[in-house]
Design an enzyme around this catalytic site. Sequence first.
Site, PDB file in Angstrom:
ATOM      1  N   LYS A  67       1.134   4.351  -3.037  1.00  7.93           N
ATOM      2  CA  LYS A  67       0.992   5.635  -2.780  1.00  7.93           C
ATOM      3  C   LYS A  67       2.089   6.573  -3.119  1.00  7.93           C
ATOM      4  CE  LYS A  67      -3.254   5.481  -1.449  1.00  7.93           C
ATOM      5  NZ  LYS A  67      -4.511   5.894  -2.375  1.00  7.93           N
ATOM      6  N   TYR A 112       0.776  -1.071  -0.005  1.00  6.91           N
ATOM      7  CA  TYR A 112      -0.005   0.241  -0.089  1.00  6.91           C
ATOM      8  C   TYR A 112       0.691   1.229   0.140  1.00  6.91           C
ATOM      9  CZ  TYR A 112      -3.278   3.673   1.863  1.00  6.91           C
ATOM     10  OH  TYR A 112      -4.225   4.605   1.499  1.00  6.91           O
TER      11      TYR A 112
HETATM   12  N1  LIG Z   1      -9.869   7.055   5.189  1.00  5.26           N
HETATM   13  C1  LIG Z   1      -8.385   7.277   5.536  1.00  5.26           C
HETATM   14  O1  LIG Z   1      -8.121   7.438   6.549  1.00  5.26           O
HETATM   15  C2  LIG Z   1      -7.575   7.378   4.245  1.00  5.26           C
HETATM   16  C3  LIG Z   1      -6.105   7.923   4.774  1.00  5.26           C
HETATM   17  C4  LIG Z   1      -5.247   8.217   3.437  1.00  5.26           C
HETATM   18  C5  LIG Z   1      -5.651   7.921   2.219  1.00  5.26           C
HETATM   19  N2  LIG Z   1      -6.965   7.293   1.872  1.00  5.26           N
HETATM   20  C6  LIG Z   1      -7.308   6.982   0.481  1.00  5.26           C
HETATM   21  O2  LIG Z   1      -8.560   7.697   0.330  1.00  5.26           O
HETATM   22  C7  LIG Z   1      -9.137   6.911  -0.754  1.00  5.26           C
HETATM   23  C8  LIG Z   1     -10.422   6.619  -0.369  1.00  5.26           C
HETATM   24  O3  LIG Z   1     -10.678   6.051   0.771  1.00  5.26           O
HETATM   25  P1  LIG Z   1     -11.914   5.745   1.809  1.00  5.26           P
HETATM   26  O4  LIG Z   1     -11.419   5.804   3.220  1.00  5.26           O
HETATM   27  O5  LIG Z   1     -13.049   6.782   1.399  1.00  5.26           O
HETATM   28  O6  LIG Z   1     -12.242   4.283   1.416  1.00  5.26           O
HETATM   29  P2  LIG Z   1     -13.972   3.545   1.860  1.00  5.26           P
HETATM   30  O7  LIG Z   1     -14.657   4.500   2.372  1.00  5.26           O
HETATM   31  O8  LIG Z   1     -13.603   2.281   1.901  1.00  5.26           O
HETATM   32  O9  LIG Z   1     -14.419   3.799  -0.038  1.00  5.26           O
HETATM   33  C9  LIG Z   1     -13.656   3.019  -0.929  1.00  5.26           C
HETATM   34  C10 LIG Z   1     -14.448   3.343  -2.195  1.00  5.26           C
HETATM   35  O10 LIG Z   1     -13.849   2.451  -3.416  1.00  5.26           O
HETATM   36  C11 LIG Z   1     -14.640   1.676  -4.134  1.00  5.26           C
HETATM   37  N3  LIG Z   1     -13.941   0.314  -4.445  1.00  5.26           N
HETATM   38  C12 LIG Z   1     -13.212  -0.256  -3.482  1.00  5.26           C
HETATM   39  N4  LIG Z   1     -12.572  -1.525  -4.045  1.00  5.26           N
HETATM   40  C13 LIG Z   1     -13.114  -1.098  -5.412  1.00  5.26           C
HETATM   41  C14 LIG Z   1     -12.801  -1.943  -6.505  1.00  5.26           C
HETATM   42  N5  LIG Z   1     -12.250  -3.305  -6.614  1.00  5.26           N
HETATM   43  N6  LIG Z   1     -13.531  -1.530  -7.711  1.00  5.26           N
HETATM   44  C15 LIG Z   1     -14.068  -0.399  -7.774  1.00  5.26           C
HETATM   45  N7  LIG Z   1     -14.315   0.386  -6.847  1.00  5.26           N
HETATM   46  C16 LIG Z   1     -13.863  -0.134  -5.621  1.00  5.26           C
HETATM   47  C17 LIG Z   1     -15.768   1.453  -2.930  1.00  5.26           C
HETATM   48  O11 LIG Z   1     -16.949   0.969  -3.477  1.00  5.26           O
HETATM   49  P3  LIG Z   1     -17.786  -0.274  -3.891  1.00  5.26           P
HETATM   50  O12 LIG Z   1     -17.425  -1.206  -2.538  1.00  5.26           O
HETATM   51  O13 LIG Z   1     -19.108  -0.004  -4.179  1.00  5.26           O
HETATM   52  O14 LIG Z   1     -16.736  -0.891  -5.133  1.00  5.26           O
HETATM   53  C18 LIG Z   1     -15.826   2.624  -2.156  1.00  5.26           C
HETATM   54  O15 LIG Z   1     -16.687   3.569  -2.891  1.00  5.26           O
HETATM   55  C19 LIG Z   1      -8.335   5.650  -0.896  1.00  5.26           C
HETATM   56  O16 LIG Z   1      -7.794   5.913  -2.179  1.00  5.26           O
HETATM   57  C20 LIG Z   1      -7.393   5.557   0.225  1.00  5.26           C
HETATM   58  O17 LIG Z   1      -6.202   5.015   0.046  1.00  5.26           O
HETATM   59  C21 LIG Z   1      -7.780   7.085   3.057  1.00  5.26           C
END
Ligand SMILES: NC(=O)c1ccc[n+]([C@@H]2O[C@H](COP(=O)([O-])OP(=O)(O)OC[C@H]3O[C@@H](n4cnc5c(N)ncnc54)[C@H](OP(=O)(O)O)[C@@H]3O)[C@@H](O)[C@H]2O)c1
Length: 339
Positions: free
Chosen positions: A219, A215
């Site tokens: 990034k 991961y």
């Molecule tokens: N939350 C944090 O603390 C954090 C910190 C740093 C970076 N980020 C980054 O922010 C971004 C969003 O994260 P989040 O926290 O919002 O995650 P999340 O709430 O788990 O949402 C992930 C989204 O991606 C979709 N997804 C997952 N696997 C997929 C696949 N195989 N094909 C198509 N769509 C897929 C999911 O929808 P479906 O299940 O409907 O496909 C969902 O809409 C990511 O890139 C993550 O690395 C998050």
Amino acid sequence: MDATALKVWLDHVNNCPWPYALLLSLGALTFARFTFKTLVVFFQTFILSGTHLKKFGAKKGAWAVVTGASDGIGREFAIQLGSAGFNVLLIARNAKMLNDVAVEIATKTKSTVETKIYLIDFAQSDNFKYDGLKALLQTLDVGVLVNNVGKSHTMPTYFAETVEQENADIVAINVNATIRVTHAVLPGMIQRKRGLVLNLGSFAGLVPSPMLATYSGTKAFLETFTSAIAEEVRSDGIVVQYLNTYFVVSKMSKIRRTSALIPSPTSYVRTCLSKIGFSCGAAFTGRPGTVTAFWSHALLDYAMHVVGWKTRLIAYTHSLHKDIRRRALKKRERDAKKE
Ligand SMILES: NC(=O)c1ccc[n+]([C@@H]2O[C@H](COP(=O)([O-])OP(=O)(O)OC[C@H]3O[C@@H](n4cnc5c(N)ncnc54)[C@H](OP(=O)(O)O)[C@@H]3O)[C@@H](O)[C@H]2O)c1
Ligand SMILES: *[C@@H]1O[C@H](CO)[C@@H](O)[C@H](O)[C@H]1NC(C)=O
């Protein structure tokens, strides 16, 4: 400095033996540079607003494309970009959740913007699905692309013990999807001479993260990829940015409560959209194209840069992840007993 102050300073330096004068000047220069950088970070983070979304076609029929739009940060980008006056293309796997987002956008905007849904599982690397997406994207005037979809490890695990499929999925989703979707969108943006591409980043891309190695590496890839493309298309009126993110409340972070360091997706995305073109906490840290927008994340990023000492940070991250793994395994055990 006014003229008298400068004169006093020069007299002072002239009266010193030259090694002292040199050190004194060097010190003053370093201090001035540090003050200047800190002021820029402070003003960008707390005072100024970035480029307006109008510049990318809001309220002029342009589309915003958001991957991973059914939940978390992506869902918020879709809703807020819709509210700002973009038509929105929602991409993810879960049709029902995407439909709920579309309904929410219609309600919030009194149906003044259009929405479309495209279902794809980015882990499958299905060429047929990608071709369908590419064909659809080529019919749209895309003003904004948010490469938000992302996957992390189920829990911190040593690389040698990580299941191969998990590594493959992380690369397919975080790297391949971003490359392929961006490649499908960018030529149109270059032709129209406007566009905004936002790539979701993480502090794991900044500090190599033991027990989340794949991961973390994906990034870091996105950060470098962003910088390179940003320079390529700058003269075409296109802004490409890597959104360096600490924790945000979401399913992925498994954090449910907000705190000073952990915003809700709503406030996180609102901040990101108000700082376009800035660097905020990532200013002058040798990472052009990166923005650390949210105030506490910005201060953390800047402080880490000022202190330096990455080896120590990596070791700290390692011990943190060992602890998280221990607790995750305990929770798994408890859950297993309940069944
Ligand atoms: N939350 C944090 O603390 C954090 C910190 C740093 C970076 N980020 C980054 O922010 C971004 C969003 O994260 P989040 O926290 O919002 O995650 P999340 O709430 O788990 O949402 C992930 C989204 O991606 C979709 N997804 C997952 N696997 C997929 C696949 N195989 N094909 C198509 N769509 C897929 C999911 O929808 P479906 O299940 O409907 O496909 C969902 O809409 C990511 O890139 C993550 O690395 C998050
Ligand atoms: C990523 O894309 C490349 C080339 O398009 C492909 O060969 C590779 O198998 C893909 N990787 C994954 C993990 O899907």
